[in-house]
Design a protein around this motif. Structure first.
Motif, PDB file in Angstrom:
ATOM      1  N   LYS A 189      11.060   8.567 115.255  1.00  0.00           N
ATOM      2  CA  LYS A 189       9.758   9.241 115.174  1.00  0.00           C
ATOM      3  C   LYS A 189       9.620  10.255 116.308  1.00  0.00           C
ATOM      4  N   LEU A 190      10.078   9.867 117.501  1.00  0.00           N
ATOM      5  CA  LEU A 190      10.055  10.798 118.637  1.00  0.00           C
ATOM      6  C   LEU A 190      10.906  12.037 118.334  1.00  0.00           C
ATOM      7  N   MET A 191      12.060  11.820 117.712  1.00  0.00           N
ATOM      8  CA  MET A 191      12.964  12.922 117.393  1.00  0.00           C
ATOM      9  C   MET A 191      12.309  13.908 116.424  1.00  0.00           C
ATOM     10  N   ASN A 192      11.754  13.383 115.349  1.00  0.00           N
ATOM     11  CA  ASN A 192      11.141  14.248 114.348  1.00  0.00           C
ATOM     12  C   ASN A 192       9.888  14.936 114.873  1.00  0.00           C
ATOM     13  N   ASP A 193       9.109  14.226 115.690  1.00  0.00           N
ATOM     14  CA  ASP A 193       7.923  14.838 116.295  1.00  0.00           C
ATOM     15  C   ASP A 193       8.316  15.956 117.256  1.00  0.00           C
ATOM     16  N   GLU A 194       9.377  15.728 118.033  1.00  0.00           N
ATOM     17  CA  GLU A 194       9.825  16.736 118.989  1.00  0.00           C
ATOM     18  C   GLU A 194      10.351  17.963 118.255  1.00  0.00           C
ATOM     19  N   GLY A 195      11.019  17.731 117.138  1.00  0.00           N
ATOM     20  CA  GLY A 195      11.505  18.851 116.339  1.00  0.00           C
ATOM     21  C   GLY A 195      10.369  19.764 115.915  1.00  0.00           C
ATOM     22  N   LYS A 196       9.254  19.165 115.546  1.00  0.00           N
ATOM     23  CA  LYS A 196       8.073  19.943 115.154  1.00  0.00           C
ATOM     24  C   LYS A 196       7.536  20.731 116.342  1.00  0.00           C
ATOM     25  N   LYS A 197       7.483  20.091 117.520  1.00  0.00           N
ATOM     26  CA  LYS A 197       6.999  20.771 118.727  1.00  0.00           C
ATOM     27  C   LYS A 197       7.874  21.962 119.097  1.00  0.00           C
ATOM     28  N   LEU A 198       9.167  21.819 118.882  1.00  0.00           N
ATOM     29  CA  LEU A 198      10.113  22.880 119.242  1.00  0.00           C
ATOM     30  C   LEU A 198      10.178  23.992 118.194  1.00  0.00           C
ATOM     31  N   GLY A 199       9.433  23.820 117.112  1.00  0.00           N
ATOM     32  CA  GLY A 199       9.407  24.856 116.091  1.00  0.00           C
ATOM     33  C   GLY A 199      10.609  24.857 115.175  1.00  0.00           C
ATOM     34  N   LEU A 200      11.282  23.695 115.077  1.00  0.00           N
ATOM     35  CA  LEU A 200      12.425  23.615 114.167  1.00  0.00           C
ATOM     36  C   LEU A 200      11.920  23.582 112.730  1.00  0.00           C
ATOM     37  N   SER A 245      13.435  22.937 108.520  1.00  0.00           N
ATOM     38  CA  SER A 245      14.559  22.461 107.706  1.00  0.00           C
ATOM     39  C   SER A 245      15.398  21.436 108.452  1.00  0.00           C
ATOM     40  N   TYR A 246      14.795  20.315 108.820  1.00  0.00           N
ATOM     41  CA  TYR A 246      15.523  19.273 109.529  1.00  0.00           C
ATOM     42  C   TYR A 246      14.963  17.899 109.161  1.00  0.00           C
ATOM     43  N   LYS A 247      15.782  16.881 109.369  1.00  0.00           N
ATOM     44  CA  LYS A 247      15.338  15.505 109.194  1.00  0.00           C
ATOM     45  C   LYS A 247      16.284  14.594 109.976  1.00  0.00           C
ATOM     46  N   PHE A 248      15.702  13.800 110.868  1.00  0.00           N
ATOM     47  CA  PHE A 248      16.479  12.832 111.638  1.00  0.00           C
ATOM     48  C   PHE A 248      16.220  11.429 111.080  1.00  0.00           C
ATOM     49  N   VAL A 249      17.305  10.700 110.832  1.00  0.00           N
ATOM     50  CA  VAL A 249      17.171   9.321 110.327  1.00  0.00           C
ATOM     51  C   VAL A 249      17.814   8.317 111.276  1.00  0.00           C
ATOM     52  N   ASN A 250      18.544   8.793 112.268  1.00  0.00           N
ATOM     53  CA  ASN A 250      19.076   7.926 113.318  1.00  0.00           C
ATOM     54  C   ASN A 250      19.388   8.782 114.539  1.00  0.00           C
ATOM     55  N   ALA A 251      19.701   8.134 115.648  1.00  0.00           N
ATOM     56  CA  ALA A 251      19.887   8.845 116.924  1.00  0.00           C
ATOM     57  C   ALA A 251      21.284   9.414 117.102  1.00  0.00           C
ATOM     58  N   THR A 252      22.252   8.921 116.322  1.00  0.00           N
ATOM     59  CA  THR A 252      23.659   9.251 116.562  1.00  0.00           C
ATOM     60  C   THR A 252      24.203  10.384 115.710  1.00  0.00           C
ATOM     61  N   GLY A 253      23.699  10.493 114.486  1.00  0.00           N
ATOM     62  CA  GLY A 253      24.257  11.449 113.544  1.00  0.00           C
ATOM     63  C   GLY A 253      25.265  10.818 112.603  1.00  0.00           C
ATOM     64  N   LEU A 254      25.573   9.536 112.844  1.00  0.00           N
ATOM     65  CA  LEU A 254      26.432   8.816 111.903  1.00  0.00           C
ATOM     66  C   LEU A 254      25.726   8.694 110.559  1.00  0.00           C
ATOM     67  N   SER A 255      26.498   8.608 109.490  1.00  0.00           N
ATOM     68  CA  SER A 255      25.896   8.269 108.203  1.00  0.00           C
ATOM     69  C   SER A 255      25.313   6.864 108.318  1.00  0.00           C
ATOM     70  N   ASN A 256      24.126   6.652 107.786  1.00  0.00           N
ATOM     71  CA  ASN A 256      23.512   5.326 107.865  1.00  0.00           C
ATOM     72  C   ASN A 256      24.426   4.245 107.285  1.00  0.00           C
TER      73      ASN A 256
END
Length: 454
Positions: free
Chosen positions: A154-165, A167-178
């Motif tokens: 949630k912090l990741m996705n909220d920060e993305g919005k603050k930074l003006g990103l 076309s993005y979606k974070f589902v984990n912290a690592t980038g590995l496939s779930n």
């Protein structure tokens, strides 16, 4: 006859080269007439880091897998927390069962961590940034997410919005496939979920990371380091960024930033390099060789982008600091003790321009509409150093250039300020100005009527 035929073939070949627009550089590299590189990747972008000028893009808004380039957001949030004093480099981070189990999988990039052990934030951050260690990344995410990676997402996705990103979606912290998280993927996400982002958004994230936290480069540029020296976790970490000094695809000036790979995302790389005071950010998503995904292609394609940037563009100081702008040396003043005020740039206007195209641009001044009246006169009172507008470099044909932070070339601009303060005129002076203006209008009207008679 044969000699004449031979000469004819040479002439025809030379003409063919001319028509096709192929040029050979001093280094023997072949370019199209536009000099733009032919990038073999699903998406790519080249950005000048300071201004956000986009020099090259390919499918830059396509939403694709980003794999471990995700970790740039995790890095950003860790560094933000440290900057805010919420966490220290020396703080110890406990290892959960989840982060430990993932860390033991050497099929993934990892340093081995044991449940219950503790490591410093600095140790885990270095493992994440240098070696893309997934267990270490999860441990940091849980630290910032109050024990939950789901909270951290949630912090990741909220920060993305603050930074003006976009076309993005974070589902984990690592980038590995779930699907690789052994059934322990974050609550609220699906086993089939993937982290996705566009090349444009990835470049913007990288830009914020190195602008807001330049110390990130001090770690990302480390080619080799030992993790947990003298402990059961001791691991030789070789940076996955093989464009760093001492590594396979060494490229002068490269000091970051983050690689990534999953079957879903392909081979990816967000790079950055600096030469002669100019820094570029590059993104290669699913790098290819002859149209097929290939591990090293992310580096060879990045080198093409960097060559294009460094070989074909130069930073030019269009206007020095404390300089007046041609055609705008002064600004008329309304309701002031003086009729006008001199204005100047407060900073130098530096712009990256393609070599040979400098004459296609001109400097334009735009006054701040909130500070001037309908006639464009600056409203008194104001102080010395008051910012009254912006000076920008714009194309003479009014075309705009794409920019990481907007679509207008004006994103490359500097403040213009007053050289002195002007007080507001007293009521008597304002009255006389009003009377003078009235009679001036009357005279102009009468003069126009007289002219009309003749």
């Amino acid at each position: 006859m044969k000699k004449q035929l031979h000469k004819l073939l040479i002439v025809m070949f030379a003409a063919l080269l001319s028509v096709s627009g192929v040029l050979i550089s001093a280094q023997g590299k072949a370019y199209a007439a536009s000099n733009e590189p032919d990038i073999d990747a699903s998406a790519a972008i080249l950005v000048e880091a300071d201004t956000g000028q986009i020099l090259y893009e390919k499918n830059a808004d396509a939403v694709l897998g980003i794999a471990s380039m995700t970790k740039m957001m995790t890095e950003y949030l860790v560094l933000e927390s440290i900057k805010a004093g919420k966490m220290k480099w020396t703080d110890e981070v406990p290892i959960s069962k989840y982060s430990s189990v993932i860390s033991q999988d050497r099929g993934l990039s990892n340093v081995p961590l044991l449940e219950g052990d503790k490591y410093t934030v600095k140790d885990l951050y270095e493992a994440m940034a240098i070696y893309s260690a997934n267990g270490a990344t999860i441990a940091l995410a849980e630290k910032l997410g109050n024990g939950s990676e789901a909270n951290f997402i949630k912090l990741m996705n909220d920060e993305g919005k603050k930074l003006g990103l976009e076309s993005y979606k974070f589902v984990n912290a690592t980038g590995l496939s779930n699907s690789l998280l052994k059934g322990m993927h974050p609550k609220g996400t699906k086993p089939t979920d993937e982290n996705v982002m566009s090349a444009r958004a990835t470049a913007k994230l990288a830009s914020h990371l190195i602008k807001d936290h330049p110390e990130a480069l001090e770690i990302s540029k480390i080619p080799k380091k030992v993790f947990g020296k003298g402990t059961h976790s001791q691991t030789e970490m070789a940076n996955w960024n093989w464009m760093l000094p001492e590594l396979t695809f060494e490229y002068k000036g490269v000091d970051g930033l983050k690689t990534g790979h999953t079957d879903f995302a392909g081979y990816c790389f967000t790079g950055t390099a600096v030469k002669n005071g100019v820094r570029y950010i590059t993104v290669i998503m699913s790098g290819k060789k002859n149209g097929k995904p290939e591990m090293n292609a992310r580096f060879t394609q990045t080198a093409k982008l960097l060559d294009y940037g460094f070989d074909n563009f130069k930073m030019k100081e269009v206007i020095p600091a404390n300089t007046t702008i041609k055609g705008h040396k002064t600004l008329a003043v309304a309701k002031g003790k003086e009729d006008s005020v001199a204005i100047k740039t407060s900073k130098p206007l530096k712009v990256l321009l393609k070599k040979g195209e400098e004459d296609k641009y001109q400097v334009k001044f735009d006054a701040d509409s909130k500070l001037v009246d309908k006639n464009g006169h600056l409203m008194a009172p104001f102080k010395k150093g008051q910012e009254v507008g912006k000076a920008a470099l714009v194309a003479k044909d009014n075309t705009t250039a794409d920019n990481l932070y907007g679509t207008d070339q004006k994103a490359v601009q500097v403040p213009v300020v007053t050289t002195k303060g002007v007080e507001k005129a007293n009521w008597f002076a304002l009255s006389m100005q009003s009377i003078g203006g009235f009679f001036s209008d009357v005279w102009t009207s009468a003069s126009d009527n007289v002219k009309a008679w003749f």
